[in-house]
Design an enzyme around this catalytic site. Structure first.
Site, mmCIF file in Angstrom:
data_model
loop_
_atom_site.group_PDB
_atom_site.id
_atom_site.type_symbol
_atom_site.label_atom_id
_atom_site.label_comp_id
_atom_site.label_asym_id
_atom_site.label_seq_id
_atom_site.Cartn_x
_atom_site.Cartn_y
_atom_site.Cartn_z
ATOM 1 N N GLU A 286 -2.338 -8.917 -6.069
ATOM 2 C CA GLU A 286 -3.644 -9.906 -5.955
ATOM 3 C C GLU A 286 -4.374 -9.917 -7.024
ATOM 4 O O GLU A 286 -5.600 -10.016 -6.969
ATOM 5 C CB GLU A 286 -4.261 -9.883 -4.540
ATOM 6 N N GLU A 392 3.492 -10.492 1.537
ATOM 7 C CA GLU A 392 2.583 -10.110 2.466
ATOM 8 C C GLU A 392 2.380 -11.621 2.913
ATOM 9 O O GLU A 392 2.210 -12.661 2.436
ATOM 10 C CB GLU A 392 1.337 -9.834 1.957
#
Length: 460
Positions: A286, A392
């Protein structure tokens, strides 16, 4: 399919047989099938030695499996998806409010939860060696051969050994023969928790799936290790615009602190390397969030981030000799607000084996952009010519709202995040998986579960 394939197993020099139906891609076939077809999507490299000439046989086989699934999808052939489960061991062990059960949980609670619901275990499990649980410094519970450099019997640090033990157990099966430092029964007494008994979930005593690690690393130099210290707003970067540049500058105190943290990671991964266990490593995820949001490594100058990734790679592979690693680069879903288009943060094909997305924009009931769920990210990652994964997600891929997800977007791996598998979050109902959703996913012929790895190897 022809013959059998053997992978290096848990003990060095030991071979574990697994079904050729899964490990069908011999390296010669992989190289041949990676060739581009005129007019079709470009195939992905399928031999890990193109990135690491010293890659272990087991790591090469795992990567060839993922690359084979990806190339099948790119050629329009039927493909399958390995279903994965992230396990937040620090929360399972020490957070009584975590998840769908209030109270102390044994490690691997959400690994076992999939079997409680469906009768099947995940085909992939991702564990985390960070962030710690609000305690000073890096430490371990009970020192093992691979962790004697770190303070031992420290409160709330036993989960570090649980992570390595569970990784061993997923790859090679629990219970299993002793190999020295590893606890073969999966049962131990935690010296840091008043003698509490810790029990890992048995999974049949044979190969049970693939293994990954993430590293929610608190900022280098943080005196306390915990999730709060992973966040950009709590790191020196929030007030010092030059701090991140010093982290990636050799000779600085910040850089030395980074290498100290990476040493902790390498010591644990090194034990798995010694035992022949391949690991999908997903660091610095991220990274493409807007400045000031997300983790301390996120929203930074792309050139500095690429340097961070490459020096981490060089430390683990070059300096520490870890050739059991498969590197996974996973930006956040780039929705234009929280996450931005990630191309500038890509470290390069010489440092990345698998590309993915942490998918938290939209959901199966309200897909981002009004397009089929996850399709924006799937198409956006095609250009990187690497196996594509959902690294995820709060959701299983085949819920009632989107039953054809894997037909439209045949990701090679899909990992559900921790408690989201069964946690009913009433404040955010779009996060919820029903039991029927989980059963539909684990029972689908499009999905690879642990059972496929544990079956007899007599398939031809």
């Amino acid at each position: 399919m022809r013959g059998r394939v053997k992978l290096l197993g848990a003990a060095a020099g030991t071979a574990l047989s697994v079904p050729l139906a899964l490990w069908a891609w011999s390296e010669s076939e992989a190289r041949e099938d990676a060739d581009d077809s005129p007019g079709g999507p470009r195939q992905v490299p399928a031999d890990l030695r193109g990135r690491d000439p010293e890659a272990t046989p087991a790591a090469r086989r795992v990567y060839a499996l993922l690359a084979g699934l990806e190339n099948d999808a790119r050629r329009g052939r039927p493909s399958r998806t390995v279903i994965g489960q992230h396990v937040e061991l620090h929360n399972e062990r020490y957070n009584a409010e975590y998840g769908d059960y209030r109270g102390t949980k044994q490690p691997g609670y959400y690994y076992r939860k999939a079997r409680d619901i469906t009768g099947r275990l995940p085909g992939f499990v991702e564990l985390d060696l960070g962030p710690g649980y609000d305690r000073p410094g890096w430490a371990v519970g009970e020192a093992r051969s691979y962790s004697r450099a770190w303070p031992s019997c420290r409160k709330r640090w036993g989960y570090a050994e649980d992570a390595v033990d569970l990784a061993m157990g997923v790859w090679a099966g629990l219970p299993r023969p002793a190999d020295g430092s590893y606890n073969p029964s999966g049962i131990r007494t935690d010296c840091a928790s008043n003698g509490a008994e810790v029990v890992l979930p048995h999974n049949g005593g044979g190969p049970a799936g693939l293994v990954g690690f993430s590293f929610h690393q608190p900022y280098p130099g943080s005196p306390v290790k915990g999730f709060a210290q992973t966040l950009q707003r709590n790191s020196p970067a929030a007030k010092d615009p030059g701090w991140f540049a010093r982290v990636v500058t050799e000779g600085s105190s910040e850089h030395r602190a980074l290498l100290h943290d990476l040493g902790y990671l390498a010591d644990h991964l090194g034990y798995l390397a010694d035992q022949g266990v391949p690991v999908l490593l997903r660091p610095y995820h991220e990274m493409n969030t807007a400045p000031g949001r997300g983790f301390w490594w996120a929203g930074q100058d792309p050139a500095a981030f690429r340097k961070l990734w490459r020096l981490t790679y060089d430390f683990l592979v070059g300096r520490r000799g870890l050739h059991n690693l498969i590197f996974v680069w996973a930006p956040n879903s780039w929705d234009g607000s929280y996450g931005r288009q990630p191309r500038a943060w890509f470290p390069g094909g010489d440092y990345v084996d698998v590309v993915g997305v942490d998918d938290y924009s939209g959901g199966p009931g309200q897909p981002f952009g009004g397009r089929p769920w996850t399709e924006v990210w799937y198409r956006g990652l095609e250009e990187y010519r690497r196996p594509r994964v959902v690294a995820e997600s709060f959701h299983v891929p085949l819920g009632a709202a989107q039953p054809d997800t894997l037909t439209r977007t045949p990701w090679v791996l899909w990992t559900v995040w921790g408690q989201a598998l069964s946690y009913d979050n009433v404040s955010a109902p779009r996060w919820k998986n029903t039991g029927a959703d989980v059963k539909r996913t684990y029972g689908s012929p499009q999905v690879i579960t642990a059972g496929a790895f544990a079956r007899s190897n007599d398939l031809t």
